[in-house]
Design a protein around this motif. Structure first.
Motif, PDB file in Angstrom:
ATOM      1  N   VAL A 139      27.425  12.022   3.431  1.00 48.87           N
ATOM      2  CA  VAL A 139      28.717  11.501   3.875  1.00 48.87           C
ATOM      3  C   VAL A 139      29.173  12.361   5.048  1.00 48.87           C
ATOM      4  O   VAL A 139      29.045  13.589   5.009  1.00 48.87           O
ATOM      5  N   ILE A 140      29.698  11.712   6.074  1.00 49.19           N
ATOM      6  CA  ILE A 140      30.276  12.452   7.199  1.00 49.19           C
ATOM      7  C   ILE A 140      31.628  12.989   6.758  1.00 49.19           C
ATOM      8  O   ILE A 140      32.445  12.251   6.201  1.00 49.19           O
ATOM      9  N   VAL A 141      31.871  14.258   7.010  1.00 49.26           N
ATOM     10  CA  VAL A 141      33.179  14.853   6.753  1.00 49.26           C
ATOM     11  C   VAL A 141      33.729  15.371   8.074  1.00 49.26           C
ATOM     12  O   VAL A 141      33.001  15.948   8.882  1.00 49.26           O
ATOM     13  N   ILE A 142      35.012  15.128   8.303  1.00 52.36           N
ATOM     14  CA  ILE A 142      35.708  15.660   9.478  1.00 52.36           C
ATOM     15  C   ILE A 142      36.767  16.627   8.983  1.00 52.36           C
ATOM     16  O   ILE A 142      37.608  16.268   8.147  1.00 52.36           O
ATOM     17  N   GLN A 164      20.161   8.428   8.583  1.00 50.10           N
ATOM     18  CA  GLN A 164      20.139   9.739   9.236  1.00 50.10           C
ATOM     19  C   GLN A 164      19.718   9.664  10.699  1.00 50.10           C
ATOM     20  O   GLN A 164      19.837  10.638  11.428  1.00 50.10           O
ATOM     21  N   GLN A 165      19.244   8.490  11.144  1.00 45.27           N
ATOM     22  CA  GLN A 165      18.857   8.315  12.539  1.00 45.27           C
ATOM     23  C   GLN A 165      19.927   7.593  13.358  1.00 45.27           C
ATOM     24  O   GLN A 165      19.733   7.353  14.552  1.00 45.27           O
ATOM     25  N   LEU A 166      21.054   7.276  12.732  1.00 45.94           N
ATOM     26  CA  LEU A 166      22.139   6.624  13.465  1.00 45.94           C
ATOM     27  C   LEU A 166      22.626   7.528  14.589  1.00 45.94           C
ATOM     28  O   LEU A 166      22.655   8.752  14.456  1.00 45.94           O
ATOM     29  N   ARG A 167      23.027   6.917  15.681  1.00 49.28           N
ATOM     30  CA  ARG A 167      23.479   7.701  16.833  1.00 49.28           C
ATOM     31  C   ARG A 167      24.631   8.623  16.461  1.00 49.28           C
ATOM     32  O   ARG A 167      24.674   9.776  16.857  1.00 49.28           O
ATOM     33  N   ARG A 168      25.582   8.132  15.658  1.00 51.51           N
ATOM     34  CA  ARG A 168      26.719   8.980  15.283  1.00 51.51           C
ATOM     35  C   ARG A 168      26.249  10.228  14.536  1.00 51.51           C
ATOM     36  O   ARG A 168      26.789  11.312  14.730  1.00 51.51           O
ATOM     37  N   VAL A 169      25.239  10.080  13.668  1.00 48.91           N
ATOM     38  CA  VAL A 169      24.721  11.222  12.913  1.00 48.91           C
ATOM     39  C   VAL A 169      23.996  12.183  13.848  1.00 48.91           C
ATOM     40  O   VAL A 169      24.234  13.399  13.799  1.00 48.91           O
ATOM     41  N   ALA A 213      35.908  19.164  13.650  1.00 49.54           N
ATOM     42  CA  ALA A 213      34.474  19.365  13.503  1.00 49.54           C
ATOM     43  C   ALA A 213      33.954  18.468  12.394  1.00 49.54           C
ATOM     44  O   ALA A 213      34.540  18.399  11.312  1.00 49.54           O
ATOM     45  N   ALA A 214      32.857  17.797  12.670  1.00 50.61           N
ATOM     46  CA  ALA A 214      32.224  16.924  11.686  1.00 50.61           C
ATOM     47  C   ALA A 214      30.912  17.540  11.229  1.00 50.61           C
ATOM     48  O   ALA A 214      30.256  18.273  11.979  1.00 50.61           O
ATOM     49  N   SER A 215      30.566  17.224  10.011  1.00 52.35           N
ATOM     50  CA  SER A 215      29.270  17.640   9.463  1.00 52.35           C
ATOM     51  C   SER A 215      28.882  16.629   8.398  1.00 52.35           C
ATOM     52  O   SER A 215      29.625  15.688   8.107  1.00 52.35           O
ATOM     53  N   LEU A 216      27.704  16.836   7.827  1.00 54.35           N
ATOM     54  CA  LEU A 216      27.220  15.954   6.773  1.00 54.35           C
ATOM     55  C   LEU A 216      27.302  16.670   5.435  1.00 54.35           C
ATOM     56  O   LEU A 216      26.853  17.818   5.314  1.00 54.35           O
ATOM     57  N   LEU A 217      27.878  15.984   4.454  1.00 56.29           N
ATOM     58  CA  LEU A 217      27.921  16.526   3.097  1.00 56.29           C
ATOM     59  C   LEU A 217      26.621  16.176   2.391  1.00 56.29           C
ATOM     60  O   LEU A 217      26.204  15.008   2.367  1.00 56.29           O
ATOM     61  N   ALA A 218      26.007  17.168   1.801  1.00 63.28           N
ATOM     62  CA  ALA A 218      24.758  16.954   1.071  1.00 63.28           C
ATOM     63  C   ALA A 218      25.007  16.121  -0.172  1.00 63.28           C
ATOM     64  O   ALA A 218      26.027  16.275  -0.852  1.00 63.28           O
ATOM     65  N   VAL A 219      24.057  15.238  -0.460  1.00 64.25           N
ATOM     66  CA  VAL A 219      24.119  14.410  -1.663  1.00 64.25           C
ATOM     67  C   VAL A 219      24.192  15.322  -2.890  1.00 64.25           C
ATOM     68  O   VAL A 219      23.528  16.354  -2.954  1.00 64.25           O
ATOM     69  N   ASP A 220      25.018  14.943  -3.826  1.00 62.15           N
ATOM     70  CA  ASP A 220      25.196  15.636  -5.100  1.00 62.15           C
ATOM     71  C   ASP A 220      25.998  16.930  -5.025  1.00 62.15           C
ATOM     72  O   ASP A 220      26.122  17.626  -6.030  1.00 62.15           O
ATOM     73  N   SER A 221      26.552  17.263  -3.869  1.00 64.37           N
ATOM     74  CA  SER A 221      27.477  18.396  -3.839  1.00 64.37           C
ATOM     75  C   SER A 221      28.794  17.923  -4.447  1.00 64.37           C
ATOM     76  O   SER A 221      29.099  16.731  -4.445  1.00 64.37           O
ATOM     77  N   PRO A 222      29.612  18.834  -4.989  1.00 69.80           N
ATOM     78  CA  PRO A 222      30.891  18.415  -5.573  1.00 69.80           C
ATOM     79  C   PRO A 222      31.781  17.668  -4.571  1.00 69.80           C
ATOM     80  O   PRO A 222      32.402  16.660  -4.932  1.00 69.80           O
ATOM     81  N   GLU A 223      31.826  18.120  -3.325  1.00 74.18           N
ATOM     82  CA  GLU A 223      32.663  17.435  -2.342  1.00 74.18           C
ATOM     83  C   GLU A 223      32.103  16.053  -2.022  1.00 74.18           C
ATOM     84  O   GLU A 223      32.867  15.106  -1.812  1.00 74.18           O
TER      85      GLU A 223
END
Length: 143
Positions: A127-130, A56-61, A92-102
């Motif tokens: 997971v990053i989603v675009i 979660q500290q990666l520059r891309r995140v 647009a990118a965002s982060l998918l929460a762990v354990d969500s269906p997607e």
């Protein structure tokens, strides 16, 4: 926005893309990434390869959290320039929460595409989603 069948086939035939993000002050950051695609969205794992910081500290995140507009280019290079091609996806990118269906679906797609992810705990990280807003394709997408 959906990818065309030809664009989807091309990006699924390639193994790596280059993700471009920018930080809060507009400095660019481009890195190679593994990805999966379901035809509507693209997914990038925060995997367990050695890193200097927590996922979660990666520059891309951090960049995505500050400025979610990203670009992903998937290309094919060859010494035979008649078959050069790329697909450039902006969105647009965002982060998918762990354990969500997607998130679960994204992990399944990533593990099916890259055998290295079979044993990595990518299901324990976001997971990053675009979500594509525009797609530009160039060159010989099929050979």
């Amino acid at each position: 926005m959906m990818l065309t069948d030809q664009q989807l086939a091309f990006i699924l035939a390639q193994r790596v893309g280059r993700l471009a993000t920018v930080d809060a002050v507009g400095d660019p950051h481009v890195i190679p990434v593994c990805y999966a695609c379901d035809g509507h969205s693209l997914y990038i794992a925060l995997d367990a390869k050695p890193k200097r910081v927590a996922p979660q500290q990666l520059r891309r995140v951090r960049n995505i959290l500050d400025h979610p507009q990203v670009a992903l280019v998937v290309d094919r290079y060859s010494d035979d320039w008649s078959v050069l091609a790329y697909v450039l996806i902006r969105g647009a990118a965002s982060l998918l929460a762990v354990d969500s269906p997607e998130h679960r679906s994204a992990v399944e797609l990533l593990r099916a595409r890259y055998h290295q992810y079979q044993t990595m705990p990518i299901d324990q990280q976001p997971v990053i989603v675009i979500r594509p807003s525009s797609v530009v394709a160039w060159g010989m997408l099929y050979v």
